[in-house]
Scaffold this active site. Structure first.
Site, PDB file in Angstrom:
ATOM      1  N   SER A 184      31.548   7.382  54.715  1.00 50.90           N
ATOM      2  CA  SER A 184      30.473   8.374  54.712  1.00 50.90           C
ATOM      3  C   SER A 184      30.709   9.394  55.814  1.00 50.90           C
ATOM      4  O   SER A 184      31.351   9.095  56.837  1.00 50.90           O
ATOM      5  CB  SER A 184      29.126   7.699  54.941  1.00 50.90           C
ATOM      6  OG  SER A 184      28.112   8.640  55.239  1.00 50.90           O
ATOM      7  N   THR A 216      34.523  -2.286  43.606  1.00 51.39           N
ATOM      8  CA  THR A 216      33.298  -2.970  43.995  1.00 51.39           C
ATOM      9  C   THR A 216      32.147  -1.969  43.949  1.00 51.39           C
ATOM     10  O   THR A 216      32.337  -0.775  44.103  1.00 51.39           O
ATOM     11  CB  THR A 216      33.395  -3.584  45.406  1.00 51.39           C
ATOM     12  OG1 THR A 216      33.336  -2.547  46.389  1.00 51.39           O
ATOM     13  CG2 THR A 216      34.672  -4.397  45.564  1.00 51.39           C
ATOM     14  N   GLY A 217      30.947  -2.494  43.714  1.00 55.98           N
ATOM     15  CA  GLY A 217      29.808  -1.594  43.557  1.00 55.98           C
ATOM     16  C   GLY A 217      29.951  -0.709  42.341  1.00 55.98           C
ATOM     17  O   GLY A 217      29.514   0.444  42.324  1.00 55.98           O
ATOM     18  N   ALA A 218      30.544  -1.260  41.285  1.00 57.62           N
ATOM     19  CA  ALA A 218      30.877  -0.447  40.110  1.00 57.62           C
ATOM     20  C   ALA A 218      29.659  -0.026  39.303  1.00 57.62           C
ATOM     21  O   ALA A 218      29.759   0.866  38.451  1.00 57.62           O
ATOM     22  CB  ALA A 218      31.862  -1.196  39.212  1.00 57.62           C
ATOM     23  N   SER A 219      28.507  -0.640  39.549  1.00 52.20           N
ATOM     24  CA  SER A 219      27.309  -0.242  38.806  1.00 52.20           C
ATOM     25  C   SER A 219      26.598   0.943  39.457  1.00 52.20           C
ATOM     26  O   SER A 219      25.666   1.500  38.875  1.00 52.20           O
ATOM     27  CB  SER A 219      26.333  -1.427  38.699  1.00 52.20           C
ATOM     28  OG  SER A 219      25.917  -1.856  39.983  1.00 52.20           O
ATOM     29  N   GLY A 220      27.023   1.330  40.656  1.00 53.77           N
ATOM     30  CA  GLY A 220      26.421   2.463  41.346  1.00 53.77           C
ATOM     31  C   GLY A 220      26.972   3.790  40.879  1.00 53.77           C
ATOM     32  O   GLY A 220      27.891   3.852  40.050  1.00 53.77           O
ATOM     33  N   GLY A 221      26.442   4.869  41.429  1.00 50.09           N
ATOM     34  CA  GLY A 221      26.819   6.203  40.970  1.00 50.09           C
ATOM     35  C   GLY A 221      28.290   6.522  41.152  1.00 50.09           C
ATOM     36  O   GLY A 221      28.983   6.931  40.213  1.00 50.09           O
ATOM     37  N   TYR A 238      23.852   2.315  59.637  1.00 51.66           N
ATOM     38  CA  TYR A 238      24.721   2.794  58.561  1.00 51.66           C
ATOM     39  C   TYR A 238      25.903   3.576  59.137  1.00 51.66           C
ATOM     40  O   TYR A 238      27.056   3.372  58.731  1.00 51.66           O
ATOM     41  CB  TYR A 238      23.912   3.668  57.616  1.00 51.66           C
ATOM     42  CG  TYR A 238      24.660   4.188  56.405  1.00 51.66           C
ATOM     43  CD1 TYR A 238      25.079   3.324  55.409  1.00 51.66           C
ATOM     44  CD2 TYR A 238      24.944   5.547  56.268  1.00 51.66           C
ATOM     45  CE1 TYR A 238      25.754   3.794  54.295  1.00 51.66           C
ATOM     46  CE2 TYR A 238      25.618   6.031  55.165  1.00 51.66           C
ATOM     47  CZ  TYR A 238      26.029   5.152  54.178  1.00 51.66           C
ATOM     48  OH  TYR A 238      26.700   5.627  53.084  1.00 51.66           O
ATOM     49  N   GLY A 270      30.729   4.354  42.016  1.00 50.56           N
ATOM     50  CA  GLY A 270      31.549   3.313  41.404  1.00 50.56           C
ATOM     51  C   GLY A 270      31.699   3.480  39.910  1.00 50.56           C
ATOM     52  O   GLY A 270      32.798   3.361  39.365  1.00 50.56           O
TER      53      GLY A 270
END
Length: 238
Positions: A133, A7-12, A146, A14
């Site tokens: 994180s 998931t979030g594969a378009s991010g850095g 966060y 991911g």
């Protein structure tokens, strides 16, 4: 044939993880929300590795869209949950909508996703990695929400690992420190320089270093590791 959902594969993190797994022959379900250009670029890079890559669009800030992901998953060996972003500002200034967004993306949606996909993971002795994180471990001023949701992810990993151990499914987390991705764009060059000076290794992590750690945790080399959080922070706040 091995199948991973990122998931979030378009991010850095991911996208780096997707490329790393594609090089190792993994077939990929690649979740994204709105960054179609980044997803097209990622799919183009993955093509040369000859693996199957299926893009899945869903807004995980809306838990009801978890089904959009689940309904596109067939065989599954691992879930790597990279979705989400930070929320910066004084806690007293945060709105309820911001709280809801962070709780949904970082807590409710991953819990629902894992719950619905567990039968497939149990069938194949699969595993899960939550990208948490450093702030989930130690807390951070001006990142209270966060820090809270990332801490919840770590509690989820510890608890669920005890339920799943006899089923042959492992679940772990990674806790990156400061990583050189678009999440750092809110900081000025001076802020980033000061941050680097705080980190004993003197630099930010690179996304591929995080991807390497994820790759280790889902590999047979980590076959006796479950319920753990791997800190990847260059010695920062340890």
């Amino acid at each position: 044939m091995k199948y991973a959902l990122i998931t979030g594969a378009s991010g850095g993190i991911g996208s780096s993880t997707a490329l790393s797994l594609a090089e190792e022959g993994w077939n990929l379900y690649l979740h994204y929300h709105s960054n179609e250009e980044a997803m097209r670029e990622l799919l183009h890079k993955i093509e040369k590795h000859g693996v199957e890559a299926i893009p899945i669009r869903a807004n995980l800030a809306l838990p009801q869209e978890v089904g959009n992901v689940v309904n596109n998953i067939f065989q599954l060996d691992t879930i790597i949950y990279c979705s989400g972003n930070s929320s910066w500002g004084l806690f007293q200034d945060q709105t309820e909508d911001e709280m809801d967004y962070m709780i949904n993306v970082h807590v409710k949606s991953p819990l629902l996703l894992v719950q619905k996909l567990l039968p497939k993971l149990i069938e194949r002795n699969g595993n899960i990695v939550m990208v948490s994180s450093i702030w989930g471990q130690i807390g951070g001023a001006c990142e209270v929400i966060y820090s809270t949701v990332k801490g919840a992810q770590l509690a989820f990993v510890k608890s669920l690992s005890k339920e799943l151990a006899l089923s042959g499914v492992r679940i772990n987390a990674i806790a990156p420190g400061a990583v050189d991705t678009s999440m750092m764009d809110i900081f000025s060059e001076g802020d980033l320089k000061a941050l680097e000076e705080e980190i004993p290794m003197g630099r930010l992590a690179q996304a591929d270093e995080i991807a390497d750690s994820i790759q280790f945790l889902i590999s047979p080399k980590a076959s006796y590791i479950t319920g753990q959080t791997l800190s990847i922070n260059g010695g920062w706040h340890t």
